[in-house]
Design a protein around this motif. Sequence first.
Motif, PDB file in Angstrom:
ATOM      1  N   VAL A 235       0.761  -1.450  -0.166  1.00  0.00           N
ATOM      2  CA  VAL A 235      -0.026  -0.230   0.388  1.00  0.00           C
ATOM      3  C   VAL A 235       0.578   1.221  -0.104  1.00  0.00           C
ATOM      4  CG1 VAL A 235      -1.765   0.976   1.091  1.00  0.00           C
ATOM      5  CG2 VAL A 235      -2.154  -1.520   0.905  1.00  0.00           C
ATOM      6  N   ALA A 236       1.780   1.134   0.923  1.00  0.00           N
ATOM      7  CA  ALA A 236       3.472   1.936   0.106  1.00  0.00           C
ATOM      8  C   ALA A 236       3.589   2.455  -1.262  1.00  0.00           C
ATOM      9  CB  ALA A 236       3.702   2.250   1.586  1.00  0.00           C
ATOM     10  N   GLN A 237       3.783   2.059  -1.568  1.00  0.00           N
ATOM     11  CA  GLN A 237       4.504   1.575  -2.420  1.00  0.00           C
ATOM     12  C   GLN A 237       2.903   2.656  -3.644  1.00  0.00           C
ATOM     13  OE1 GLN A 237       7.522   1.236  -3.522  1.00  0.00           O
ATOM     14  NE2 GLN A 237       7.782   0.418  -1.558  1.00  0.00           N
ATOM     15  N   ALA A 238       2.030   2.131  -3.345  1.00  0.00           N
ATOM     16  CA  ALA A 238       1.073   2.647  -4.293  1.00  0.00           C
ATOM     17  C   ALA A 238       0.746   4.322  -3.989  1.00  0.00           C
ATOM     18  CB  ALA A 238      -0.459   1.963  -3.856  1.00  0.00           C
ATOM     19  N   ALA A 239       1.089   4.417  -2.739  1.00  0.00           N
ATOM     20  CA  ALA A 239       0.887   5.923  -1.772  1.00  0.00           C
ATOM     21  C   ALA A 239       1.549   7.114  -2.420  1.00  0.00           C
ATOM     22  CB  ALA A 239       0.816   5.769  -0.417  1.00  0.00           C
ATOM     23  N   LEU A 240       2.772   6.750  -3.172  1.00  0.00           N
ATOM     24  CA  LEU A 240       3.687   7.037  -3.801  1.00  0.00           C
ATOM     25  C   LEU A 240       3.477   7.402  -4.687  1.00  0.00           C
ATOM     26  CD1 LEU A 240       7.090   4.903  -3.106  1.00  0.00           C
ATOM     27  CD2 LEU A 240       6.832   6.849  -1.708  1.00  0.00           C
ATOM     28  N   GLN A 241       2.622   7.296  -5.601  1.00  0.00           N
ATOM     29  CA  GLN A 241       2.173   7.424  -6.403  1.00  0.00           C
ATOM     30  C   GLN A 241       0.224   8.155  -6.393  1.00  0.00           C
ATOM     31  OE1 GLN A 241       4.043   7.297  -9.352  1.00  0.00           O
ATOM     32  NE2 GLN A 241       5.289   6.073  -7.675  1.00  0.00           N
ATOM     33  N   HIS A 242      -0.283   7.380  -5.674  1.00  0.00           N
ATOM     34  CA  HIS A 242      -1.209   8.584  -5.132  1.00  0.00           C
ATOM     35  C   HIS A 242      -1.209   8.556  -4.054  1.00  0.00           C
ATOM     36  CE1 HIS A 242      -2.393   7.788  -8.861  1.00  0.00           C
ATOM     37  NE2 HIS A 242      -2.302   6.595  -9.388  1.00  0.00           N
ATOM     38  N   PRO A 243      -0.385   9.897  -2.969  1.00  0.00           N
ATOM     39  CA  PRO A 243      -0.417   9.515  -2.114  1.00  0.00           C
ATOM     40  C   PRO A 243      -2.653  10.165  -0.981  1.00  0.00           C
ATOM     41  CG  PRO A 243       0.986  11.098  -3.297  1.00  0.00           C
ATOM     42  CD  PRO A 243       0.040  11.178  -3.818  1.00  0.00           C
ATOM     43  N   GLY A 244      -2.533  10.767  -1.692  1.00  0.00           N
ATOM     44  CA  GLY A 244      -3.947  11.420  -1.398  1.00  0.00           C
ATOM     45  C   GLY A 244      -5.302  10.381  -1.092  1.00  0.00           C
ATOM     46  N   ALA A 245      -5.106   8.983  -2.008  1.00  0.00           N
ATOM     47  CA  ALA A 245      -5.941   7.777  -1.722  1.00  0.00           C
ATOM     48  C   ALA A 245      -5.341   6.656  -0.982  1.00  0.00           C
ATOM     49  CB  ALA A 245      -5.762   7.615  -3.759  1.00  0.00           C
ATOM     50  N   TYR A 246      -4.554   6.373  -0.623  1.00  0.00           N
ATOM     51  CA  TYR A 246      -3.450   5.930   0.234  1.00  0.00           C
ATOM     52  C   TYR A 246      -3.300   6.087   1.844  1.00  0.00           C
ATOM     53  CZ  TYR A 246      -4.136   2.669  -4.194  1.00  0.00           C
ATOM     54  OH  TYR A 246      -5.108   2.028  -4.943  1.00  0.00           O
ATOM     55  N   LEU A 247      -3.039   7.084   1.879  1.00  0.00           N
ATOM     56  CA  LEU A 247      -1.994   7.752   2.501  1.00  0.00           C
ATOM     57  C   LEU A 247      -3.346   7.380   4.216  1.00  0.00           C
ATOM     58  CD1 LEU A 247       0.314   9.036   3.963  1.00  0.00           C
ATOM     59  CD2 LEU A 247      -1.388  11.492   3.733  1.00  0.00           C
ATOM     60  N   THR A 248      -4.829   7.000   4.182  1.00  0.00           N
ATOM     61  CA  THR A 248      -5.426   6.926   5.282  1.00  0.00           C
ATOM     62  C   THR A 248      -5.047   5.357   6.096  1.00  0.00           C
ATOM     63  OG1 THR A 248      -6.818   8.486   4.569  1.00  0.00           O
ATOM     64  CG2 THR A 248      -7.562   6.965   6.203  1.00  0.00           C
ATOM     65  N   ALA A 249      -4.611   4.521   4.250  1.00  0.00           N
ATOM     66  CA  ALA A 249      -5.210   3.250   4.525  1.00  0.00           C
ATOM     67  C   ALA A 249      -3.792   2.942   5.219  1.00  0.00           C
ATOM     68  CB  ALA A 249      -4.698   2.658   3.091  1.00  0.00           C
ATOM     69  N   VAL A 250      -2.184   3.457   4.856  1.00  0.00           N
ATOM     70  CA  VAL A 250      -1.141   2.994   5.665  1.00  0.00           C
ATOM     71  C   VAL A 250      -1.474   3.995   6.873  1.00  0.00           C
ATOM     72  CG1 VAL A 250       1.603   3.683   5.215  1.00  0.00           C
ATOM     73  CG2 VAL A 250       0.288   3.725   3.106  1.00  0.00           C
ATOM     74  N   ARG A 251      -1.555   4.069   7.364  1.00  0.00           N
ATOM     75  CA  ARG A 251      -1.700   5.132   8.888  1.00  0.00           C
ATOM     76  C   ARG A 251      -2.611   3.533   9.402  1.00  0.00           C
ATOM     77  NH1 ARG A 251      -3.190  11.494   8.387  1.00  0.00           N
ATOM     78  NH2 ARG A 251      -0.879  12.049   7.784  1.00  0.00           N
ATOM     79  N   ALA A 252      -3.414   3.485   8.768  1.00  0.00           N
ATOM     80  CA  ALA A 252      -4.747   2.201   9.429  1.00  0.00           C
ATOM     81  C   ALA A 252      -3.460   1.050   9.757  1.00  0.00           C
ATOM     82  CB  ALA A 252      -5.901   1.925   8.536  1.00  0.00           C
ATOM     83  N   LEU A 253      -3.181   0.079   8.747  1.00  0.00           N
ATOM     84  CA  LEU A 253      -2.831  -0.863   8.554  1.00  0.00           C
ATOM     85  C   LEU A 253      -1.161  -0.488   9.437  1.00  0.00           C
ATOM     86  CD1 LEU A 253      -2.513  -2.130   4.866  1.00  0.00           C
ATOM     87  CD2 LEU A 253      -3.038  -2.762   6.534  1.00  0.00           C
ATOM     88  N   ARG A 254      -1.342   0.205   9.751  1.00  0.00           N
ATOM     89  CA  ARG A 254       0.506  -0.088  10.711  1.00  0.00           C
ATOM     90  C   ARG A 254      -0.863   0.633  12.462  1.00  0.00           C
ATOM     91  NH1 ARG A 254       4.300   5.671   8.786  1.00  0.00           N
ATOM     92  NH2 ARG A 254       4.268   3.730   7.091  1.00  0.00           N
ATOM     93  N   GLN A 255      -1.394   1.486  12.610  1.00  0.00           N
ATOM     94  CA  GLN A 255      -1.739   1.030  13.432  1.00  0.00           C
ATOM     95  C   GLN A 255      -2.338  -0.640  14.045  1.00  0.00           C
ATOM     96  OE1 GLN A 255      -2.400   3.492  16.199  1.00  0.00           O
ATOM     97  NE2 GLN A 255      -3.517   2.188  17.854  1.00  0.00           N
ATOM     98  N   LEU A 256      -3.211  -1.295  13.297  1.00  0.00           N
ATOM     99  CA  LEU A 256      -3.004  -2.676  13.279  1.00  0.00           C
ATOM    100  C   LEU A 256      -2.079  -3.378  13.883  1.00  0.00           C
ATOM    101  CD1 LEU A 256      -6.077  -3.122  10.567  1.00  0.00           C
ATOM    102  CD2 LEU A 256      -6.595  -2.509  13.212  1.00  0.00           C
ATOM    103  N   SER A 257      -0.781  -3.368  12.888  1.00  0.00           N
ATOM    104  CA  SER A 257       0.576  -3.825  13.313  1.00  0.00           C
ATOM    105  C   SER A 257       1.104  -3.887  14.711  1.00  0.00           C
ATOM    106  CB  SER A 257       1.673  -3.645  11.552  1.00  0.00           C
ATOM    107  OG  SER A 257       2.404  -4.376  12.172  1.00  0.00           O
ATOM    108  N   ALA A 258       0.942  -2.553  15.415  1.00  0.00           N
ATOM    109  CA  ALA A 258       0.664  -2.460  16.379  1.00  0.00           C
ATOM    110  C   ALA A 258       0.879  -3.115  17.283  1.00  0.00           C
ATOM    111  CB  ALA A 258       1.497  -0.589  16.300  1.00  0.00           C
ATOM    112  N   ASN A 259      -0.840  -2.658  16.891  1.00  0.00           N
ATOM    113  CA  ASN A 259      -1.613  -3.214  17.881  1.00  0.00           C
ATOM    114  C   ASN A 259      -1.121  -5.052  17.881  1.00  0.00           C
ATOM    115  OD1 ASN A 259      -2.622  -0.739  18.556  1.00  0.00           O
ATOM    116  ND2 ASN A 259      -4.639  -1.142  17.774  1.00  0.00           N
ATOM    117  N   ALA A 260      -1.239  -5.732  16.968  1.00  0.00           N
ATOM    118  CA  ALA A 260      -1.362  -6.718  16.951  1.00  0.00           C
ATOM    119  C   ALA A 260      -0.615  -7.574  17.597  1.00  0.00           C
ATOM    120  CB  ALA A 260      -0.964  -7.695  15.334  1.00  0.00           C
TER     121      ALA A 260
END
Length: 749
Positions: free
Chosen positions: A675-700
Amino acid sequence: MSVVATSSAPGREMLLDISQREANRRTVALLLPLAAAILALGAWARHWSAGPLVFGGGLAVLLLGAGFWLYKVRQPRLLSLVQRLDRLHAELEDSTGLLLRDEHQTSFNLLEQLQQQRIGARLAALQAETPYLLPFSWRPTVLVTAVLLLLLAAGMWWHRPAAAEAQASLPVHFPAAEKPARPGQAVAAKLLDTRLLVQPPTYTRRASFAPTNLSFSCPTGSRVRWTVRVNRATGTAPVLELGSKRISFRSIANRPTEFVAEVPVTVSTLYRLRFAGQVSDDYALDVVPDQAPSLKIQTPKPYTLIEFGQSSTVPVRIDVRDDYGLSEAQLVATVAQGQGEAVKFKEVVTNLSGQLRGQPRQATLATSLRLPALGLTYGDEVYFYVRARDNARHLTRSDTYLVQWEDTTVQDGLTDMSMSVNVVPAYFRSQRQIIIDTEKLMAERPSLPTATFAERANNLGFDQKMLRLRYGKFLGEESESGSAPQPPASADTSHEEHAGEKGTEAGHSADDGHDHAAESPAGGEAANSTTALMEPYMHRHDDAETADFLEPAVKAKLRSVLNQMWEAELRLRLAKPAEARPYEYRALRLLKQVQQQTRAYVRKSGFEPPVLPEATARLSGDLAGAATPRLQQQTTRPATQPEIREALRLLAALRAGQAPRPADAVVLERAGQAVAQAALQHPGAYLTAVRALRQLSANARASRAACVTCFTPAESALTALLPMPPATPIRTSSGSRLSQRYFQNLNSR
């Protein structure tokens, strides 16, 4: 009684003093608006990207103009001053000029000496009453200064919002922030806030602005400045992680808690701030690329044919658009002259940049192609296209358009219409020449006798008739009775009946070169049956529909040509050339369309089998290798993006209530990298998903409960990255309900 002559030096000094006071007033009247203009220019130059250059150039122009004007004002012009004083003050008796004369150069008489002393005394008295003897209006100076001060205030007021935005502090979020320090414990260093300032490139003509969010967009090539503030001075500076780059902040003089970093940006990416072991959230930097200009030619059409009699000027109209501004436009025309191997080309460039004053974003360019001015004549062609540049020097070219000037003198167009059959007629006068002679006859009509005019018109009608008959041969006409083709002979009419008719021009004679053998009455039935069998393969000379090798479309146009020629001939015979001319023009236009038609031959292509060895394979019955080889292989399709599919299954299980485990963090981190690789091309579309996955990973990893609000953006982004599944066939119902019930009952039986 003797009169003592005095020098005129005191009078000249008084005039110089009056001139000096007048120059001082004019100097003050100039310096006031000059100072206001300099301040207003400086206030407005701060809003422009090229503000220093504009301010320096404007200041130089103002100072040079003011210096030249002051030099002229400070020069004493005593003669003009004397004339104004005599005109304004009657007590000087038009004698103030005596004060300029010197007694050492000119001998005064007694009356002049007395008058000089008298005027000098009166001028001194007037100057003692009022210091300024000449009128002066301060109203223009006050009005101009007031307007310039208003511009200065507007420039200062306009600048205040931008300054306020530049000073706006934006908080930076750190997901792994430390807990508050205990009493007595040293406060940990942390980054408090940051300020952003974006300076777009000069060609965009946009002022600097301050984004209101840490995720922002800007034009490509902009310089972005981050100014961060920390809670206390430390030995290390914050670091800006811009994509794969790491940029260290530099400290600001006399401000130990503030740091600044300035970077030019050209591509969209993600960035974050790192300070004192803490890493902020990812923020989107969306770079908007500069688009090339767009061109659309409204007129003319891609192919334009200038027919005989039409205007030789072709108007050209182009719509040009750009996102920031247009700077240059040109029309490039290539003239092609000649035929065959003697074709010559010449390129002519027309500059259209004069219509782009002010570098507009949208403009409609208008010009015209004057074919004679380009050196074209009948039969020549001109190819042209339009190219435009924007402020960033991006170039756009339109498609190539063709303008052809019809040549009505070419007569070889009919030589290739009959498919290699030599049907070229003998020499005859052309239709264009008949039109020229008709117009010449109409112009000479007032000076011609009636008999001569009628004779010349009849001769033109005869020429038109000969031309019509010549072209009629292409339709199989062998008579001179009319231009329309004769109706085909009936199937039950024998050839001998036509040959035996007297007085019919369409009949055949015995010596016309055809075989007209006499038939015996006894063989009549056999002859009739043979004629019926050979009918599809015979070439009848008395049938205009089958006596040629032309296509139906070409024959239809040729019939129209002959009809127009017949109408023109009728009116020329009646000595009415003015009425015949429209029919002549229509005949010429149709004739040129027929002549310019071309045919294309496309060779049929397909599979060509290899040559078989005839000596060994003939009559052997061996079919090995005769069929087309087919290679087939059944392979399983590999799973695409397995890490994303595994993460989606894990998110579905966590949403269903499964407890997170530390091993799940590895799966989520792998999906987060995609998702971060896709966010490099389209930051506005995938930035929220990068933060969400990072938060889920930290909780796990910490075996905490999963973030409920993080499931939706993470699942949406992962699903969007998967390829579209192939469409599955769907059985659709056809027919009405009655037909469906009929088939159901039929199948049940």
